[in-house]
Design a protein around this motif. Structure first.
Motif, mmCIF file in Angstrom:
data_model
loop_
_atom_site.group_PDB
_atom_site.id
_atom_site.type_symbol
_atom_site.label_atom_id
_atom_site.label_comp_id
_atom_site.label_asym_id
_atom_site.label_seq_id
_atom_site.Cartn_x
_atom_site.Cartn_y
_atom_site.Cartn_z
ATOM 1 N N VAL A 133 36.131 35.795 27.258
ATOM 2 C CA VAL A 133 36.697 34.397 27.281
ATOM 3 C C VAL A 133 35.846 33.363 28.114
ATOM 4 O O VAL A 133 35.434 33.805 29.262
ATOM 5 C CB VAL A 133 38.151 34.668 28.073
ATOM 6 C CG1 VAL A 133 38.797 33.039 28.005
ATOM 7 C CG2 VAL A 133 39.127 35.396 27.175
ATOM 8 N N HIS A 134 35.633 32.438 27.463
ATOM 9 C CA HIS A 134 34.604 31.489 28.119
ATOM 10 C C HIS A 134 35.125 30.043 27.977
ATOM 11 O O HIS A 134 36.000 29.480 27.079
ATOM 12 C CB HIS A 134 33.193 31.476 27.391
ATOM 13 C CG HIS A 134 33.061 31.345 26.229
ATOM 14 N ND1 HIS A 134 32.979 30.035 25.660
ATOM 15 C CD2 HIS A 134 33.527 31.889 24.835
ATOM 16 C CE1 HIS A 134 32.931 29.914 24.276
ATOM 17 N NE2 HIS A 134 33.127 30.934 23.810
ATOM 18 N N LEU A 135 34.481 29.167 28.916
ATOM 19 C CA LEU A 135 34.844 27.892 28.757
ATOM 20 C C LEU A 135 33.955 27.208 27.410
ATOM 21 O O LEU A 135 32.854 27.671 27.076
ATOM 22 C CB LEU A 135 34.418 26.933 29.935
ATOM 23 C CG LEU A 135 35.012 27.135 31.242
ATOM 24 C CD1 LEU A 135 34.499 26.414 32.392
ATOM 25 C CD2 LEU A 135 36.484 26.688 31.114
ATOM 26 N N VAL A 146 45.823 36.782 27.989
ATOM 27 C CA VAL A 146 46.861 36.531 28.682
ATOM 28 C C VAL A 146 46.732 36.408 30.249
ATOM 29 O O VAL A 146 47.211 35.570 30.930
ATOM 30 C CB VAL A 146 48.036 37.500 28.443
ATOM 31 C CG1 VAL A 146 49.070 37.611 29.389
ATOM 32 C CG2 VAL A 146 48.283 37.236 26.969
ATOM 33 N N GLU A 147 46.050 37.301 30.861
ATOM 34 C CA GLU A 147 45.587 37.421 32.211
ATOM 35 C C GLU A 147 45.112 36.056 32.660
ATOM 36 O O GLU A 147 45.420 35.384 33.679
ATOM 37 C CB GLU A 147 44.565 38.614 32.327
ATOM 38 C CG GLU A 147 44.097 38.880 33.942
ATOM 39 C CD GLU A 147 43.118 39.823 34.229
ATOM 40 O OE1 GLU A 147 42.190 39.460 34.797
ATOM 41 O OE2 GLU A 147 43.435 41.079 33.490
ATOM 42 N N ILE A 148 44.016 35.746 31.851
ATOM 43 C CA ILE A 148 43.457 34.539 32.178
ATOM 44 C C ILE A 148 44.177 33.201 32.033
ATOM 45 O O ILE A 148 44.331 32.165 33.013
ATOM 46 C CB ILE A 148 42.214 34.114 31.150
ATOM 47 C CG1 ILE A 148 40.910 35.265 31.597
ATOM 48 C CG2 ILE A 148 41.479 32.606 31.465
ATOM 49 C CD1 ILE A 148 39.609 35.079 31.049
ATOM 50 N N VAL A 149 45.172 33.011 31.330
ATOM 51 C CA VAL A 149 45.897 31.968 31.113
ATOM 52 C C VAL A 149 46.837 31.985 32.107
ATOM 53 O O VAL A 149 47.328 31.140 33.045
ATOM 54 C CB VAL A 149 46.802 32.069 29.615
ATOM 55 C CG1 VAL A 149 47.963 30.871 29.631
ATOM 56 C CG2 VAL A 149 45.690 31.658 28.636
ATOM 57 N N LYS A 150 47.490 33.329 32.509
ATOM 58 C CA LYS A 150 48.493 33.220 33.593
ATOM 59 C C LYS A 150 47.862 33.206 34.777
ATOM 60 O O LYS A 150 48.657 32.707 35.809
ATOM 61 C CB LYS A 150 49.125 34.682 33.609
ATOM 62 C CG LYS A 150 50.150 34.761 32.428
ATOM 63 C CD LYS A 150 50.994 36.357 32.520
ATOM 64 C CE LYS A 150 52.285 35.811 31.618
ATOM 65 N NZ LYS A 150 53.095 37.139 31.862
ATOM 66 N N ASN A 151 46.397 33.530 35.107
ATOM 67 C CA ASN A 151 46.020 33.160 36.262
ATOM 68 C C ASN A 151 44.892 32.111 36.256
ATOM 69 O O ASN A 151 43.515 32.250 36.771
ATOM 70 C CB ASN A 151 45.490 34.657 36.681
ATOM 71 C CG ASN A 151 46.437 35.361 37.206
ATOM 72 O OD1 ASN A 151 47.421 35.342 37.779
ATOM 73 N ND2 ASN A 151 46.538 36.319 35.903
ATOM 74 N N TRP A 152 45.147 31.140 35.671
ATOM 75 C CA TRP A 152 43.888 29.910 35.170
ATOM 76 C C TRP A 152 43.556 29.307 36.454
ATOM 77 O O TRP A 152 42.299 29.261 36.493
ATOM 78 C CB TRP A 152 44.797 28.901 34.424
ATOM 79 C CG TRP A 152 43.778 27.753 34.128
ATOM 80 C CD1 TRP A 152 44.258 26.421 34.229
ATOM 81 C CD2 TRP A 152 42.610 27.640 33.374
ATOM 82 N NE1 TRP A 152 42.951 25.516 33.988
ATOM 83 C CE2 TRP A 152 42.268 26.481 33.461
ATOM 84 C CE3 TRP A 152 41.832 28.786 33.183
ATOM 85 C CZ2 TRP A 152 40.899 26.289 32.774
ATOM 86 C CZ3 TRP A 152 40.664 28.318 32.406
ATOM 87 C CH2 TRP A 152 40.308 27.166 32.201
ATOM 88 N N ASP A 153 44.202 29.223 37.591
ATOM 89 C CA ASP A 153 43.450 28.498 38.733
ATOM 90 C C ASP A 153 42.649 29.530 39.294
ATOM 91 O O ASP A 153 41.707 29.056 39.971
ATOM 92 C CB ASP A 153 44.643 28.001 39.657
ATOM 93 C CG ASP A 153 45.492 26.553 39.188
ATOM 94 O OD1 ASP A 153 44.566 25.971 38.505
ATOM 95 O OD2 ASP A 153 46.527 26.543 39.640
ATOM 96 N N LYS A 154 42.676 30.693 39.087
ATOM 97 C CA LYS A 154 42.007 31.874 39.750
ATOM 98 C C LYS A 154 40.843 32.039 39.279
ATOM 99 O O LYS A 154 39.659 31.970 39.719
ATOM 100 C CB LYS A 154 42.715 33.075 39.842
ATOM 101 C CG LYS A 154 41.792 34.297 40.199
ATOM 102 C CD LYS A 154 42.729 35.516 40.180
ATOM 103 C CE LYS A 154 41.193 36.872 39.896
ATOM 104 N NZ LYS A 154 41.994 38.017 39.337
ATOM 105 N N TYR A 155 40.807 31.812 37.675
ATOM 106 C CA TYR A 155 39.394 32.085 36.874
ATOM 107 C C TYR A 155 38.929 30.542 36.812
ATOM 108 O O TYR A 155 37.491 30.692 36.698
ATOM 109 C CB TYR A 155 39.867 32.433 35.398
ATOM 110 C CG TYR A 155 39.988 33.699 35.568
ATOM 111 C CD1 TYR A 155 39.224 34.701 35.305
ATOM 112 C CD2 TYR A 155 41.715 34.486 35.456
ATOM 113 C CE1 TYR A 155 39.500 36.123 35.276
ATOM 114 C CE2 TYR A 155 41.812 35.807 35.484
ATOM 115 C CZ TYR A 155 40.784 36.567 35.406
ATOM 116 O OH TYR A 155 41.013 38.038 35.226
ATOM 117 N N CYS A 156 39.453 29.562 36.814
ATOM 118 C CA CYS A 156 38.765 28.226 36.843
ATOM 119 C C CYS A 156 39.440 27.420 37.868
ATOM 120 O O CYS A 156 40.393 26.354 37.489
ATOM 121 C CB CYS A 156 38.721 27.730 35.415
ATOM 122 S SG CYS A 156 37.653 26.279 35.352
#
Length: 182
Positions: free
Chosen positions: A123-125, A165-175
């Motif tokens: 998953v990337h920007l 799902v992990e990235i969306v739910k933890n968006w502020d952590k990943y970005c």
């Protein structure tokens, strides 16, 4: 958890994973009628079918745009308008097996042809270069001796659903917000 717009072109299995996880989906945009649009409608999510997404098509409450099997290249103007807020799923371990023409079964066939020992998903920007944005996270799966493109796709897809799902739910952590504003 951010409010999201999900963009799809195909079956919508990543969309379904987001729906099942209770993600806050403001809208779904598809570039054609497809099973993903039907999944969105079945979940009572506002759905737009448009050949090319324009900035004004995005729900103003959406904080994040998720390309989940979206097979169109976004315009430079669109990418600039939402810089740092568009993510893409890719069924390979980028930077390998990315770029123009590398999607779906083409990726898995290329992985098998190159005799890789592992594959996975990324998953990337999103940037104006196809599959070249900052990688937020990856998940690996082994390539088994008897794999077909279909069997490899199934293992990768399972990981892709979980990772998205992990990235969306933890968006502020990943970005983190400060990174999105730079």
């Amino acid at each position: 958890m951010p409010a999201i717009t999900v963009c799809c072109s195909g079956s919508g299995t990543n969309l379904q994973a987001l729906i099942n996880a209770g993600c806050h989906i403001r809208q779904v945009i598809c570039n054609r009628e497809c099973p993903a649009a039907n999944r969105a409608r079945a979940a009572n999510i506002p759905t737009l079918i448009t050949e090319s997404i324009a900035v004004q098509d995005i729900d103003p409450q959406s904080e994040l745009i998720v390309l989940a099997g979206y097979l169109k290249i976004l315009s430079p103007q669109f990418v600039a308008a939402f810089e740092g807020r568009i993510i893409n799923t890719h069924p390979a371990l980028l930077p390998r097996f990315g770029g123009k023409g590398m999607y779906g079964m083409h990726v898995h066939e290329a992985v098998l042809a190159s005799k890789e020992k592992e594959s996975g998903c990324s998953v990337h920007l999103v940037t104006n270069q196809v599959d070249a944005g900052k990688i937020l996270a990856q998940r690996k799966v082994p390539v088994l001796p008897d794999d077909t493109a279909k069997s490899l796709q199934q293992r990768v897809m399972s990981q892709e659903h979980q990772l998205l799902v992990e990235i969306v739910k933890n968006w502020d952590k990943y970005c983190p917000k400060e990174e999105r504003e730079n």
